[in-house]
Enzyme design. Structure first.
Site, PDB file in Angstrom:
ATOM      1  N   HIS A 192       0.818  -1.214   0.000  1.00  0.00           N
ATOM      2  CA  HIS A 192       0.000   0.000   0.000  1.00  0.00           C
ATOM      3  C   HIS A 192       0.855   1.269   0.000  1.00  0.00           C
ATOM      4  O   HIS A 192       0.507   2.259  -0.635  1.00  0.00           O
ATOM      5  CB  HIS A 192      -0.945   0.002   1.207  1.00  0.00           C
ATOM      6  CG  HIS A 192      -2.034  -1.011   1.094  1.00  0.00           C
ATOM      7  ND1 HIS A 192      -1.899  -2.298   1.582  1.00  0.00           N
ATOM      8  CD2 HIS A 192      -3.265  -0.936   0.544  1.00  0.00           C
ATOM      9  CE1 HIS A 192      -3.019  -2.964   1.333  1.00  0.00           C
ATOM     10  NE2 HIS A 192      -3.859  -2.169   0.706  1.00  0.00           N
ATOM     11  N   SER A 209      -5.022  -2.704   4.915  1.00  0.00           N
ATOM     12  CA  SER A 209      -3.584  -2.510   4.768  1.00  0.00           C
ATOM     13  C   SER A 209      -2.915  -2.846   6.089  1.00  0.00           C
ATOM     14  O   SER A 209      -3.365  -2.392   7.142  1.00  0.00           O
ATOM     15  CB  SER A 209      -3.298  -1.049   4.396  1.00  0.00           C
ATOM     16  OG  SER A 209      -1.947  -0.728   4.637  1.00  0.00           O
TER      17      SER A 209
END
Length: 119
Positions: A47, A88
């Protein structure tokens, strides 16, 4: 500076596949104008790779950005479907309901769903 903010597209995601995405807050430096944007791409292994690409672009336009979290998007353009899910590890889970509202504006004729599922 508000013009710089309005020039930033709310959604930029890959046209097909399953990929990581992040939800960002973008604001005018030393100002109160702000908005949330969605960015996602298959080219990002993590991410933070998305954040590291987007943030300098925003800073060059005189804007500040903060990552609000991440997840994954499954994009099927043939079936006109988007599925938002996951989280994430580094940034935590994005508020998928906010991300989906942004996606609904950009993909008006799509079926868009979200869940807290990991896969």
């Amino acid at each position: 500076m508000a013009a710089a903010l309005s020039a930033v597209s709310d959604v930029e995601i890959d046209p097909d596949g399953v990929f990581k995405y992040i939800l960002l807050k973008v604001k005018v430096k030393d100002g109160s104008e702000q908005k949330d944007i969605v960015r996602g791409t298959k080219s990002a292994e993590y991410h933070n790779h998305i954040f590291e690409k987007v943030c300098p672009e925003m800073e060059n336009a005189g804007l500040e950005c903060t990552c609000l979290g991440g997840g994954k998007i499954e994009h099927n353009s043939k079936e006109r479907k988007l599925r938002v899910f996951g989280m994430s590890t580094g940034y935590g889970k994005a508020d998928h309901s906010v991300s989906v509202e942004k996606l609904k504006v950009a993909y008006k004729d799509y079926e868009i769903t979200w869940s807290d599922d990991k896969k």
